[in-house]
Design a protein around this motif. Structure first.
Motif, mmCIF file in Angstrom:
data_model
loop_
_atom_site.group_PDB
_atom_site.id
_atom_site.type_symbol
_atom_site.label_atom_id
_atom_site.label_comp_id
_atom_site.label_asym_id
_atom_site.label_seq_id
_atom_site.Cartn_x
_atom_site.Cartn_y
_atom_site.Cartn_z
ATOM 1 N N ASP A 8 0.826 -1.216 0.000
ATOM 2 C CA ASP A 8 0.000 0.000 0.000
ATOM 3 C C ASP A 8 0.862 1.268 0.000
ATOM 4 O OD1 ASP A 8 -1.295 -2.305 1.096
ATOM 5 O OD2 ASP A 8 -2.921 -1.040 1.850
ATOM 6 N N ILE A 9 0.714 2.064 -1.030
ATOM 7 C CA ILE A 9 1.450 3.326 -1.136
ATOM 8 C C ILE A 9 0.633 4.397 -0.419
ATOM 9 C CG2 ILE A 9 2.330 5.083 -2.725
ATOM 10 C CD1 ILE A 9 2.677 2.739 -4.775
ATOM 11 N N VAL A 10 1.224 4.985 0.626
ATOM 12 C CA VAL A 10 0.485 5.904 1.493
ATOM 13 C C VAL A 10 0.960 7.345 1.276
ATOM 14 C CG1 VAL A 10 -0.175 6.464 3.856
ATOM 15 C CG2 VAL A 10 0.228 4.070 3.212
ATOM 16 N N GLY A 11 0.086 8.141 0.665
ATOM 17 C CA GLY A 11 0.301 9.578 0.533
ATOM 18 C C GLY A 11 1.583 9.942 -0.202
ATOM 19 N N ASP A 32 10.198 -8.476 -14.254
ATOM 20 C CA ASP A 32 9.546 -8.416 -15.564
ATOM 21 C C ASP A 32 8.282 -7.570 -15.515
ATOM 22 O OD1 ASP A 32 11.397 -10.206 -16.853
ATOM 23 O OD2 ASP A 32 10.510 -11.791 -15.616
ATOM 24 N N VAL A 33 7.733 -7.405 -14.306
ATOM 25 C CA VAL A 33 6.543 -6.568 -14.145
ATOM 26 C C VAL A 33 6.525 -6.022 -12.716
ATOM 27 C CG1 VAL A 33 5.060 -8.541 -13.525
ATOM 28 C CG2 VAL A 33 4.016 -6.471 -14.477
ATOM 29 N N VAL A 34 6.037 -4.791 -12.577
ATOM 30 C CA VAL A 34 5.935 -4.162 -11.253
ATOM 31 C C VAL A 34 4.466 -3.844 -10.976
ATOM 32 C CG1 VAL A 34 6.677 -2.262 -9.765
ATOM 33 C CG2 VAL A 34 8.235 -3.144 -11.533
ATOM 34 N N ILE A 35 3.984 -4.376 -9.874
ATOM 35 C CA ILE A 35 2.597 -4.184 -9.443
ATOM 36 C C ILE A 35 2.645 -3.497 -8.080
ATOM 37 C CG2 ILE A 35 0.387 -5.361 -8.990
ATOM 38 C CD1 ILE A 35 1.594 -7.841 -10.423
ATOM 39 N N ALA A 36 1.674 -2.639 -7.778
ATOM 40 C CA ALA A 36 1.633 -2.022 -6.455
ATOM 41 C C ALA A 36 0.187 -1.828 -6.023
ATOM 42 C CB ALA A 36 2.352 -0.674 -6.461
ATOM 43 N N ASN A 37 -0.021 -1.842 -4.710
ATOM 44 C CA ASN A 37 -1.331 -1.487 -4.175
ATOM 45 C C ASN A 37 -1.341 0.026 -3.949
ATOM 46 O OD1 ASN A 37 -3.396 -0.839 -2.109
ATOM 47 N ND2 ASN A 37 -3.853 -3.010 -2.336
ATOM 48 N N GLY A 38 -2.309 0.699 -4.564
ATOM 49 C CA GLY A 38 -2.343 2.161 -4.507
ATOM 50 C C GLY A 38 -3.526 2.722 -3.748
ATOM 51 N N THR A 172 -2.226 -7.526 1.715
ATOM 52 C CA THR A 172 -2.040 -6.092 1.896
ATOM 53 C C THR A 172 -3.040 -5.628 2.947
ATOM 54 O OG1 THR A 172 -3.583 -5.652 0.083
ATOM 55 C CG2 THR A 172 -1.241 -5.665 -0.483
ATOM 56 N N HIS A 173 -3.024 -4.344 3.271
ATOM 57 C CA HIS A 173 -4.004 -3.648 4.119
ATOM 58 C C HIS A 173 -3.495 -3.347 5.535
ATOM 59 C CE1 HIS A 173 -7.761 -2.190 5.823
ATOM 60 N NE2 HIS A 173 -7.691 -3.102 6.771
ATOM 61 N N THR A 174 -2.727 -4.237 6.166
ATOM 62 C CA THR A 174 -2.317 -3.904 7.538
ATOM 63 C C THR A 174 -1.179 -2.884 7.554
ATOM 64 O OG1 THR A 174 -0.582 -5.572 7.840
ATOM 65 C CG2 THR A 174 -2.864 -6.275 8.228
ATOM 66 N N HIS A 175 -0.511 -2.724 6.432
ATOM 67 C CA HIS A 175 0.611 -1.774 6.296
ATOM 68 C C HIS A 175 1.839 -2.205 7.084
ATOM 69 C CE1 HIS A 175 -2.030 1.868 4.850
ATOM 70 N NE2 HIS A 175 -2.373 0.711 4.284
ATOM 71 N N THR A 176 1.838 -3.402 7.613
ATOM 72 C CA THR A 176 2.960 -3.882 8.414
ATOM 73 C C THR A 176 3.443 -5.206 7.837
ATOM 74 O OG1 THR A 176 2.033 -2.808 10.358
ATOM 75 C CG2 THR A 176 3.669 -4.529 10.735
ATOM 76 N N GLN A 177 4.710 -5.253 7.461
ATOM 77 C CA GLN A 177 5.215 -6.450 6.792
ATOM 78 C C GLN A 177 5.359 -7.610 7.773
ATOM 79 O OE1 GLN A 177 9.409 -7.013 5.057
ATOM 80 N NE2 GLN A 177 8.194 -6.485 3.259
ATOM 81 N N THR A 178 4.873 -8.767 7.367
ATOM 82 C CA THR A 178 5.025 -9.972 8.176
ATOM 83 C C THR A 178 6.208 -10.789 7.648
ATOM 84 O OG1 THR A 178 3.460 -11.153 6.760
ATOM 85 C CG2 THR A 178 2.567 -10.086 8.721
ATOM 86 N N VAL A 194 2.545 -7.695 2.922
ATOM 87 C CA VAL A 194 3.780 -7.205 2.306
ATOM 88 C C VAL A 194 4.267 -5.926 2.978
ATOM 89 C CG1 VAL A 194 2.532 -5.951 0.505
ATOM 90 C CG2 VAL A 194 4.858 -6.696 0.070
ATOM 91 N N GLY A 195 3.366 -5.240 3.717
ATOM 92 C CA GLY A 195 3.742 -3.970 4.344
ATOM 93 C C GLY A 195 3.467 -2.803 3.410
ATOM 94 N N MET A 196 3.781 -1.597 3.868
ATOM 95 C CA MET A 196 3.410 -0.402 3.086
ATOM 96 C C MET A 196 4.622 0.296 2.490
ATOM 97 S SD MET A 196 2.744 2.648 5.856
ATOM 98 C CE MET A 196 3.990 3.021 7.104
#
Ligand code: FE2
Ligand code: FE2
Length: 256
Positions: A8-11, A32-38, A172-178, A194-196
């Motif tokens: 999650d990309i925050v602000g 080969d590809v970059v994906i992100a939660n926005g 995603t969603h907790t913003h804290t990587q496990t 995955v964390g933020m």
């Protein structure tokens, strides 16, 4: 096939963290590809077309979204028209956008799906059954799932439910990587969260001077993104080029 997925990309701190670090990670890891939660890219809640384009300029190619997808109404038309934007697939029929898409990566079709959890989250359709219903339509073994949820148990149970039917389930969603990355017996790579990509000195991206008193007083208050330097969190996945099964999963985290 090598996938780099950013949490999650925050602000603005999160966007600038990606802007500053992604070129280096691209050189070092050669995805080969970059994906992100926005989902938190615009001021911490939602995303706008301008900000989505900003993230595309920084080298992100596909953007998944979560429970904050509806935070900025300006994005609704783009959810319909831009195939690179994906909201959770298990929302009500007829809402704007789509929950999965097909992308050409190298010479292979990669499917990307977003799903929202239901434990300690807003109501949504069952992500397990929605996945089961959609999977036969998705004619590729290369399937990346962003499971946007609060509860570790739900994400873990989901990963076992789809083991062998998805290449990766990344939370995603907790913003804290496990630290529980693994490859399940059927070949699905899994990480609870995955964390933020967002301000490091914060409460999951938000200003502690607002959030800490909120816990102490329980008075309502408007969240604001913290202003500190960013942490950037991601995960690197290698998929077998024939079977789509995960070969490796590596957590990435860059702290200020
Ligand atoms: Fe988020
Ligand atoms: Fe979220």
């Amino acid at each position: 096939m090598r996938i780099l997925f950013l949490g999650d990309i925050v602000g603005k701190p999160g966007r600038h963290g990606v802007r500053d670090l992604l070129p280096e990670w691209k050189t070092r890891y050669a995805p080969d590809v970059v994906i992100a939660n926005g989902e938190n890219a615009a001021g911490g809640v939602g995303i706008t077309p301008d900000i989505a384009n900003e993230l595309f300029r920084y080298g992100i190619e596909i953007i998944t979204l979560g429970n904050h997808v509806w935070g900025k109404k300006e994005i609704y038309p783009a959810l319909e028209s831009d195939p690179r934007l994906l909201r959770p697939a298990n929302y009500a029929p007829g809402v704007p956008g789509k929950g999965w898409g097909m992308f050409q990566v190298l010479d292979k079709p990669l499917a990307v799906m977003a799903l929202a959890g239901r434990v300690f989250m807003e109501p949504a359709d069952c992500p397990f059954r929605v996945f089961d219903a959609l999977r036969p339509e998705i004619e590729t073994p290369f399937l990346f799932v962003d499971f946007h949820g609060e509860a570790t148990s739900e994400k873990m149970a989901f990963s076992l439910h789809v083991d062998g039917r998805a290449s990766a389930v990344i939370g995603t969603h907790t913003h804290t990587q496990t630290a529980d990355e693994r490859i399940l017996p059927g070949g699905t790579a899994f990480l609870s969260d995955v964390g933020m990509c967002g301000p490091y000195d914060s409460v999951i991206g938000m200003d502690p001077d607002i959030i800490v008193p909120r816990f102490l007083t329980q008075l309502p208050s408007k969240f604001e993104v913290a202003k500190s330097d960013p942490v950037v969190c991601g995960v690197l996945l290698d998929l077998d080029r024939q079977t789509g099964r995960a070969l490796s999963i590596e957590r990435l985290q860059h702290r200020p």
